[in-house]
Design a protein around this motif. Structure first.
Motif, mmCIF file in Angstrom:
data_model
loop_
_atom_site.group_PDB
_atom_site.id
_atom_site.type_symbol
_atom_site.label_atom_id
_atom_site.label_comp_id
_atom_site.label_asym_id
_atom_site.label_seq_id
_atom_site.Cartn_x
_atom_site.Cartn_y
_atom_site.Cartn_z
ATOM 1 N N SER B 38 0.831 -1.187 0.000
ATOM 2 C CA SER B 38 0.000 0.000 0.000
ATOM 3 C C SER B 38 0.871 1.245 0.000
ATOM 4 O O SER B 38 1.864 1.306 0.718
ATOM 5 C CB SER B 38 -0.887 -0.023 1.245
ATOM 6 O OG SER B 38 -1.368 1.267 1.486
ATOM 7 N N PRO B 39 0.498 2.238 -0.796
ATOM 8 C CA PRO B 39 1.251 3.494 -0.768
ATOM 9 C C PRO B 39 0.876 4.383 0.411
ATOM 10 O O PRO B 39 1.394 5.469 0.554
ATOM 11 C CB PRO B 39 0.876 4.149 -2.091
ATOM 12 C CG PRO B 39 -0.419 3.546 -2.459
ATOM 13 C CD PRO B 39 -0.556 2.228 -1.784
ATOM 14 N N ILE B 40 -0.039 3.894 1.269
ATOM 15 C CA ILE B 40 -0.429 4.674 2.449
ATOM 16 C C ILE B 40 0.592 4.431 3.560
ATOM 17 O O ILE B 40 0.945 3.290 3.844
ATOM 18 C CB ILE B 40 -1.838 4.286 2.931
ATOM 19 C CG1 ILE B 40 -2.849 4.478 1.793
ATOM 20 C CG2 ILE B 40 -2.239 5.092 4.144
ATOM 21 C CD1 ILE B 40 -4.271 4.127 2.158
ATOM 22 N N GLY B 41 1.054 5.500 4.182
ATOM 23 C CA GLY B 41 2.074 5.389 5.227
ATOM 24 C C GLY B 41 1.529 4.874 6.550
ATOM 25 O O GLY B 41 0.441 4.319 6.617
ATOM 26 N N ASP B 42 2.301 5.080 7.610
ATOM 27 C CA ASP B 42 1.947 4.538 8.923
ATOM 28 C C ASP B 42 1.272 5.575 9.808
ATOM 29 O O ASP B 42 1.533 6.758 9.705
ATOM 30 C CB ASP B 42 3.212 4.074 9.643
ATOM 31 C CG ASP B 42 3.785 2.844 8.983
ATOM 32 O OD1 ASP B 42 2.991 2.048 8.453
ATOM 33 O OD2 ASP B 42 5.022 2.697 8.971
ATOM 34 N N ALA B 43 0.465 5.079 10.742
ATOM 35 C CA ALA B 43 -0.172 5.960 11.713
ATOM 36 C C ALA B 43 0.329 5.608 13.100
ATOM 37 O O ALA B 43 0.558 4.442 13.399
ATOM 38 C CB ALA B 43 -1.687 5.789 11.655
ATOM 39 N N SER B 44 0.514 6.623 13.932
ATOM 40 C CA SER B 44 0.920 6.338 15.300
ATOM 41 C C SER B 44 0.372 7.404 16.239
ATOM 42 O O SER B 44 -0.128 8.435 15.806
ATOM 43 C CB SER B 44 2.441 6.290 15.404
ATOM 44 O OG SER B 44 2.987 7.480 14.889
ATOM 45 N N VAL B 45 0.465 7.111 17.545
ATOM 46 C CA VAL B 45 0.005 8.057 18.552
ATOM 47 C C VAL B 45 1.095 9.107 18.723
ATOM 48 O O VAL B 45 2.275 8.781 18.764
ATOM 49 C CB VAL B 45 -0.256 7.330 19.887
ATOM 50 C CG1 VAL B 45 -0.657 8.321 20.970
ATOM 51 C CG2 VAL B 45 -1.335 6.272 19.714
ATOM 52 N N LYS B 46 0.702 10.377 18.808
ATOM 53 C CA LYS B 46 1.705 11.433 18.982
ATOM 54 C C LYS B 46 2.402 11.281 20.321
ATOM 55 O O LYS B 46 1.759 10.947 21.324
ATOM 56 C CB LYS B 46 1.038 12.802 18.908
ATOM 57 C CG LYS B 46 0.536 13.122 17.527
ATOM 58 C CD LYS B 46 0.101 14.550 17.428
ATOM 59 C CE LYS B 46 -0.408 14.793 16.033
ATOM 60 N NZ LYS B 46 -0.952 16.114 15.855
ATOM 61 N N PRO B 47 3.703 11.545 20.357
ATOM 62 C CA PRO B 47 4.436 11.365 21.618
ATOM 63 C C PRO B 47 3.929 12.259 22.740
ATOM 64 O O PRO B 47 3.994 11.886 23.908
ATOM 65 C CB PRO B 47 5.887 11.708 21.247
ATOM 66 C CG PRO B 47 5.827 12.368 19.908
ATOM 67 C CD PRO B 47 4.578 11.921 19.243
ATOM 68 N N LYS B 141 -22.246 0.917 15.952
ATOM 69 C CA LYS B 141 -20.984 1.096 16.663
ATOM 70 C C LYS B 141 -20.433 2.500 16.495
ATOM 71 O O LYS B 141 -19.229 2.717 16.514
ATOM 72 C CB LYS B 141 -19.938 0.066 16.237
ATOM 73 C CG LYS B 141 -20.279 -1.345 16.663
ATOM 74 C CD LYS B 141 -19.021 -2.213 16.658
ATOM 75 C CE LYS B 141 -19.204 -3.508 17.403
ATOM 76 N NZ LYS B 141 -19.924 -4.538 16.657
ATOM 77 N N ASP B 154 -18.240 8.316 17.070
ATOM 78 C CA ASP B 154 -17.693 8.477 15.728
ATOM 79 C C ASP B 154 -18.847 9.050 14.901
ATOM 80 O O ASP B 154 -19.747 8.323 14.495
ATOM 81 C CB ASP B 154 -17.244 7.120 15.194
ATOM 82 C CG ASP B 154 -16.612 7.226 13.816
ATOM 83 O OD1 ASP B 154 -16.800 8.270 13.164
ATOM 84 O OD2 ASP B 154 -15.944 6.268 13.404
ATOM 85 N N HIS B 156 -19.061 9.998 12.053
ATOM 86 C CA HIS B 156 -19.172 9.523 10.676
ATOM 87 C C HIS B 156 -20.113 8.334 10.564
ATOM 88 O O HIS B 156 -20.590 8.017 9.493
ATOM 89 C CB HIS B 156 -17.786 9.144 10.154
ATOM 90 C CG HIS B 156 -16.794 10.256 10.312
ATOM 91 N ND1 HIS B 156 -15.854 10.261 11.303
ATOM 92 C CD2 HIS B 156 -16.649 11.406 9.645
ATOM 93 C CE1 HIS B 156 -15.154 11.373 11.221
ATOM 94 N NE2 HIS B 156 -15.609 12.089 10.228
ATOM 95 N N ARG B 157 -20.340 7.657 11.678
ATOM 96 C CA ARG B 157 -21.187 6.468 11.620
ATOM 97 C C ARG B 157 -22.576 6.692 12.172
ATOM 98 O O ARG B 157 -23.419 5.797 12.107
ATOM 99 C CB ARG B 157 -20.551 5.346 12.427
ATOM 100 C CG ARG B 157 -19.319 4.796 11.778
ATOM 101 C CD ARG B 157 -19.119 3.400 12.312
ATOM 102 N NE ARG B 157 -17.787 2.932 11.990
ATOM 103 C CZ ARG B 157 -17.327 1.752 12.329
ATOM 104 N NH1 ARG B 157 -18.104 0.942 13.011
ATOM 105 N NH2 ARG B 157 -16.117 1.379 12.003
ATOM 106 N N ALA B 210 -5.045 14.337 22.915
ATOM 107 C CA ALA B 210 -4.127 13.904 21.855
ATOM 108 C C ALA B 210 -2.991 14.899 21.667
ATOM 109 O O ALA B 210 -1.944 14.563 21.135
ATOM 110 C CB ALA B 210 -4.894 13.721 20.552
#
Lengths: 136, 263
Positions: B38-47, B141, B154, B156-157, B210
């Motif tokens: 996948s050309p989509i990068g990684d996601a992580s929690v901000k430090p 959900k 959420d 969006h749902r 966050a």
């Protein structure tokens, strides 16, 4: 050879011709009138950044995919920091902050809307997400 | 002309065969050669993000009555989250609000309650329950519980079915009967609004946590609201609850509310 005789030849042929004309009407009616593909304007900010959050070919065709991944990640998985494959970090957001989609593509009208109007898509995101104030 | 039907069938059979083999070939070729990177990068929690095992809030009722910061708490929350100010009370949207003792703690009021408790306002908000009935009621959900205890929506749902509103014993949820935008005095561009037809409620300032910030109401409460991790025995909230007696709203329902009122 009696078998091969076509009855009412003139009427049948006339009917066929009219049928063909009606069926193909939309095609020749629109001939030469195809709307030109939209020209999108990259903002100065995006030009300066040079690259998007994923390769351009992917963004052009699949940007809704990445937006879906982003919102899932932010809202449901608490992960708000995105690192692209070329090692740049972004705050994952559609509409807030300098490095959000709209923070970089600062003019929604000159960028997103150009394509969307052409393709007749109306993302409902902007019912909630706040559009940039366009400086027209 | 005599064999026309036979030859027609032959030709159409052959073309169908060749077309289908073409597409099968395509599928085989694409599944063989292409690797799915996948050309989509990684996601992580901000430090800098604040993290916890179980977020909770302690309300120091007396302190709040003394420093009178409840209005400031409500105002800042509704301002930064673009909560509309609906003119008709029946369409009211609220994330945090004030109410009197007998409504906040029904069944616990009696004639001999000190006057101060009868009169002072109590701040109420989503209780971020341990065992949230809204989450169970939600068919999509859209409302879910995070691993740090925050009961989040959420948007969006959300399909606006309002089962969650019926399920919530605290009335913590509001429905957008109208487009809220015209009723927001000054839109905060840092947070999305909501739209007509979705439910909303307090998010324990997930977007601020966050960024490493405390919830906005806590920040302006001048010490009357204390926010922290009940999963950490050293945290301020754990320490306070060990020393001082606190009550919760409708505890007998088993929902496990995480807003504690010091009395």
């Amino acid at each position: 050879m009696q078998k091969n005789k076509m009855y009412d030849k003139e009427k049948v042929l006339a009917g066929l011709t009219i049928f063909v004309i009606i069926v193909t009407f939309p095609f020749w009616y629109n001939m030469g009138k195809a709307a030109p593909a939209p020209e999108i304007k990259l903002s100065d900010k995006a030009k300066a950044a040079k690259v998007c959050v994923a390769p351009k070919s992917f963004m052009t065709a699949e940007h809704m995919q990445i937006l879906d991944v982003w919102r899932e990640s932010v809202v449901r998985n608490k992960k708000r920091l995105y690192s692209s494959l070329d090692g740049k970090n972004y705050n994952m957001s559609l509409s807030t902050g300098e490095d959000s989609c709209i923070g970089c593509h600062v003019s929604k009208a000159d960028f997103c809307d150009r394509c969307h109007t052409y393709a007749s898509v109306r993302p409902y995101c902007w019912d909630c997400h706040i559009e940039p104030k366009e400086n027209k | 002309m005599k064999n026309s039907r036979r030859s027609f069938l032959k030709i159409s059979g052959l073309s169908a065969l060749s077309l289908s083999s073409l597409s099968i070939g395509n599928v085989l070729a694409s599944s063989a050669g292409v690797t799915n990177t996948s050309p989509i990068g990684d996601a992580s929690v901000k430090p800098e993000a604040l993290q916890a095992k179980k977020w909770a809030m302690v309300v120091d009722v007396k302190k709040l009555a003394e420093n009178k910061r409840y209005e400031a708490c409500i105002e800042i929350c509704h301002k930064i989250h673009n909560v509309p100010n609906m003119p008709n009370k029946r369409h009211e949207v609220k994330w945090i609000w004030e109410d009197e003792f007998k409504h906040v703690f029904p069944g616990q009021e009696h004639e001999h309650i000190p006057d101060e408790f009868k009169e002072i306002p109590f701040l109420v908000l989503c209780n971020h329950c341990e065992n949230p009935s809204c989450v169970q009621a939600c068919p999509t959900k859209a409302t879910f519980k995070r691993d740090d205890g925050i009961v989040l929506m959420d948007f969006h749902r959300c399909i606006g079915c309002r089962f969650c509103m019926a399920a919530c014993p605290y009335g913590s949820r509001s429905f957008n009967f109208f487009d809220p935008r015209p009723f927001i005095e000054e839109v905060n561009p840092e947070f999305p609004t909501r739209m007509k037809g979705v439910v909303e409620k307090c998010n324990f300032c997930a977007e601020r946590l966050a960024k490493g910030q405390q919830p906005a109401c806590v920040e302006v409460s001048e010490g009357a609201l204390i926010f922290g991790d009940l999963g950490d025995h050293e945290s301020e909230v754990s320490q306070i609850l060990k020393k001082r007696f606190a009550i919760r709203r409708k505890p007998n329902l088993g929902s496990g509310p995480q807003i504690y009122y010091l009395v």
